[in-house]
Design an enzyme around this catalytic site. Structure first.
Site, PDB file in Angstrom:
ATOM      1  N   SER A 265       0.805  -1.224   0.000  1.00  0.00           N
ATOM      2  CA  SER A 265       0.000   0.000   0.000  1.00  0.00           C
ATOM      3  C   SER A 265       0.837   1.273   0.000  1.00  0.00           C
ATOM      4  O   SER A 265       0.283   2.365  -0.099  1.00  0.00           O
ATOM      5  CB  SER A 265      -0.939   0.003   1.210  1.00  0.00           C
TER       6      SER A 265
ATOM      7  N   LYS B 162      -6.410   3.346   8.647  1.00  0.00           N
ATOM      8  CA  LYS B 162      -5.508   4.313   8.020  1.00  0.00           C
ATOM      9  C   LYS B 162      -6.095   5.721   8.042  1.00  0.00           C
ATOM     10  O   LYS B 162      -5.388   6.701   8.314  1.00  0.00           O
ATOM     11  CB  LYS B 162      -5.210   3.884   6.584  1.00  0.00           C
TER      12      LYS B 162
END
Length: 822
Positions: A689, A732
């Protein structure tokens, strides 16, 4: 003819003092008329004995006060009354000692030593009995004679002839002295008797001693009689019991073992077992009835049948199907966690409509401290079920799940069956805690044993190794908890409905602290609202600066720390309420420990902010890129995993393929080396990511265009510049929110996951959905890069895109869709 003086005349005569050799006796008292053998070993005593024999005189025998004293040098070390004795015989032994036979003649009073060396010589005065014979003396004599006879009959340790001898004694003093032969009399008692000159008092002493000894002997005899009687009774009962067994066998009646068999049979009949299991249990009971009671197999069968009869085969608790009440209980116990609450309420709703629905098997996966275990208790309370918990952390033995076979000594069922029996119902809420920490070794794989337990198609016939009969676990609501998904085997993970608990937002932690943790810790520390108040800014400071976690476990510890400080001031007499603000926090807890995910203070060239997920929740990840002279391709540092390294290479390849469009000359790559570094080098990092973050930092370093300081991003990059979806989105975005980011760039395909983001966060952050690197750069860089002049004919690049004279070409995938701002 001269008149013989009377006794009274003798008492009025002057005392007769003699100077005689003296032998000090140890723990021995000699009485008049007593013939005793003496073993004499001390030098002074042997010399005194020899001197008396040579002079043909009697010898004084006096008992010393301290038996362990070796040398006598002063008269005070001896008793004051002793005995004058005649030496009948002296024998010299080979070891230097002397054996003498002496006969007591009368009492003497010690009047001091005339010499102490080489032997003791003392001045002594003879003592005479002072009480003349009278009626009282005769009565005392008869009483003592009767007591002596009773004493002998009660079992005294004296010869039986002693009673006859006592009857034949006519002298009262001699009768009293005769009791000194009793072994029950101590040295002190004998000395007291010797010192008593008054005959009446002496007889009274003897009478008291005999009465006490007779009482002791009678009590002893009574105790022995009771013990013997008890032993006889036990033996008699044993004989009678054996006879009774024989009679019962003849009559066909039950014996005690048969009564126990009947009791077990009644338990089996009333346990509500399925017919085939009931038949199995009754067969074991019948086998037990044919085995001798002394056989160890009887205990094994009894334990097995007790386990079968003790399980809740058809005992269930009724579910509380009031959806509103269940929602109220769940909301009362936990703040947030809407997804799991919704799942429980959905199950109750369906349960109220369909009785045959199977209980769900849930897996609550999330960081520590978010309330997974306590949520299980709350679910049980909301549903009206019993709650049992089993910790799987560190289990290595398959038998912990399935149990041991009965062939092993001390075998027991596994912990699944044990906890079901403890719950007392066949439909409890069963929590399998720490399912991601199961071990495996030579004793088996517990996770494989759990496959049957957690499979709705199989657990209705779960078979424990000890029971060897199926038990229905389909009504049990299993809730597993864990911190990470990866360690859970895929087959086990497939059998559970996974519910992610990513962590709490800042606002949720503050609310949990105010609603639950502060009141709980106030009660634990004996405080009341009049003692303490924690301000809103102090609670925010606690969450941001003193804890770094996804849950609230450390937050509770810090609140408890504050409570202890306040409790001390209250105990010391403080009357005013303590208001805990930011200043007080520093005083109580010290300076702030964490700077949660601080972004750059200003726009930076070659530095971008990414987002990652750790065991304690989300966090921001800084990526730094610098350009330097050299011919190496690029350098990677920061403990990066293989997947993260591949993401960096993919970002660099995309940048080189689009160099002209980004305004980067090809000579830059030929003459310079790129160094990519991810700070916090002691912490391993991996995952795809960070691909768009690395690509953005590379473009910024090569073009010199700064990256916006308030932008964070996440997404996987491909060689064609596509931005692929990632996981852990909520964690996140929470991390970006806590770090102060105002813009978060996300993959467009993660748009479906935005419904999990709380509204308060979505309103405070601009979310940019991108599906190409062009859109990422447009949102992340301070300005758009200028493309180099296009050549006469366009050259296809490695990514399949055409060169363009535009400063920032449209993305290839999808061609007509711009970045979306949410």
């Amino acid at each position: 003819m001269a008149k013989r003086p009377s006794t009274r005349d003798a008492e009025r005569t002057e005392p007769h003092i003699q100077d005689l050799p003296l032998v000090a006796l140890r723990e021995t008292v000699i009485f008049p008329e007593m013939i005793v053998p003496l073993q004499v070993g001390r030098d002074k005593s042997v010399a005194a004995l020899n001197a008396a024999v040579e002079a043909g005189s009697p010898i004084a025998l006096v008992t010393q006060r301290q038996a362990d004293q070796e040398d006598i040098t002063d008269a005070s070390e001896l008793y004051t009354v002793g005995t004058i004795a005649k030496i009948a015989q002296v024998v010299q032994l080979q070891d230097g000692t002397v054996r003498a036979i002496v006969q007591g003649q009368g009492r003497i009073r010690l009047d001091g030593f005339s010499r102490v060396d080489p032997y003791l010589r003392a001045r002594v005065e003879e003592l005479h009995d002072t009480t003349p014979p009278n009626v009282e003396i005769q009565a005392l004599m008869r009483s003592v004679q009767a007591q002596v006879e009773q004493y002998v009959q009660a079992g005294a340790p004296v010869p039986p002839e002693a009673a006859v001898a006592a009857k034949n004694i006519s002298e009262p003093g001699l009768l009293a002295d005769m009791t000194a032969y009793s072994p029950d009399m101590t040295t002190e008692q004998r000395q007291e008797l010797l010192e008593t000159v008054d005959i009446a008092e002496r007889l009274k002493l003897v009478s008291s001693f005999l009465a006490h000894q007779i009482e002791i002997l009678e009590l002893k005899g009574r105790i022995q009689s009771e013990v013997k009687s008890e032993m006889d009774k036990t033996q008699r009962e044993y004989i009678l019991r054996e006879q009774l067994k024989a009679i019962q066998r003849e009559l066909g009646e039950d014996d005690p073992q048969q009564a126990e068999v009947n009791e077990l049979r009644d338990k089996v009949e009333s346990a509500g077992m399925p017919e085939e299991i009931k038949a199995r249990a009754l067969k074991e009971v019948d086998r037990m009835s044919r085995i001798p009671s002394a056989s160890p197999e009887v205990g094994v069968i009894r334990t097995y049948v007790d386990w079968l009869a003790g399980l809740p085969w058809n005992t269930s608790t009724d579910d509380l199907l009031d959806i509103k009440e269940a929602a109220r209980i769940l909301e009362e116990d936990h703040y947030g966690l809407d997804k799991i609450k919704e799942r429980i309420l959905e199950y109750l709703a369906v349960r109220s409509l369909a009785d045959t629905i199977r209980s769900p098997i849930l897996a609550l996966i999330g960081p520590p401290g978010v309330g997974k275990t306590s949520l299980g208790k709350s679910v049980a309370r909301a549903m009206g079920r019993k709650f049992v918990r089993m910790s799987l952390g560190g289990i290595h033995d398959e038998a912990e799940i399935r149990g041991h076979r009965r062939t092993y000594i001390g075998a027991l069922p596994g912990r699944i069956i044990q906890n079901i029996k403890t719950a007392g119902t066949n439909n409890p809420v069963f929590m399998l805690d720490e399912i991601d920490k199961i071990g495996m070794d030579f004793r088996g794989d517990p996770s494989s044993a759990l496959l049957e337990v957690l499979d709705p198609e199989q657990n209705n016939t779960f078979q424990d190794n000890y029971l060897e009969v199926p038990f229905d676990l389909s009504k049990v609501m299993f809730i597993a908890t864990g911190n990470l998904m990866d360690p859970i085997p895929a087959a086990l993970r497939d059998r559970m409905e996974v519910v992610q608990l990513p962590g709490y937002t800042q606002r949720e932690k503050i609310e949990i602290g105010k609603r639950f943790l502060v009141p709980k810790q106030m009660t634990n520390h004996g405080l009341r609202p009049k003692h303490i108040e924690i301000t809103e800014e102090a609670m925010v400071e606690l969450v941001l600066s003193y804890t770094h976690e996804a849950g609230v476990r450390n937050l509770e510890r810090e609140i408890a720390n504050v409570m202890r400080k306040v409790a001390r001031t209250v105990a010391e007499g403080r009357k005013r309420r303590t208001v805990v603000d930011k200043k007080k926090l520093v005083e109580y807890l010290g300076p702030p420990r964490f700077e949660y995910g601080e972004l750059e203070a200003e726009d930076q060239t070659g530095a971008a902010t990414g987002l990652g997920v750790t065991e304690v929740g989300g966090d921001i990840v800084a990526v730094e890129v610098t350009k330097m002279e050299g011919k190496e391709d690029f350098i990677l540092t920061g403990q990066l995993g293989e997947v993260m390294r591949e993401s960096a290479r993919a970002g660099l390849s995309w940048t080189r393929a689009h160099a002209s469009e980004l305004g980067i000359s090809r000579e830059v790559f030929e003459k310079n080396t790129l160094h990519i570094h991810v700070p916090a080098g002691a912490i391993p990092k991996d995952g795809p990511s960070a691909g768009v973050t690395m690509a953005t930092a590379i473009v910024s370093a090569l073009t010199g265009i700064p990256v916006r300081k308030d932008v964070a991003m996440t997404g996987e990059i491909t060689l064609r510049g596509r931005v692929l979806p990632i996981g852990g989105l909520k964690s996140k975005i929470l991390a970006a929110h806590l770090s102060g980011a105002r813009t978060v760039i996300l993959p467009r395909k993660n748009e479906k996951d935005l419904r999990e983001i709380p509204d308060e966060i979505r309103k405070s952050i601009k979310l940019v959905l991108a599906d190409s690197m062009d859109q990422v750069l447009e949102a992340a860089l301070r300005r758009r890069p200028k493309a180099l002049a296009a050549p006469a004919s366009s050259t296809p690049n490695s990514g399949g895109e055409r060169g363009s004279s535009r400063s920032l070409p449209r993305p290839t995938f999808p061609p007509d869709q711009p970045a979306v701002v949410v």
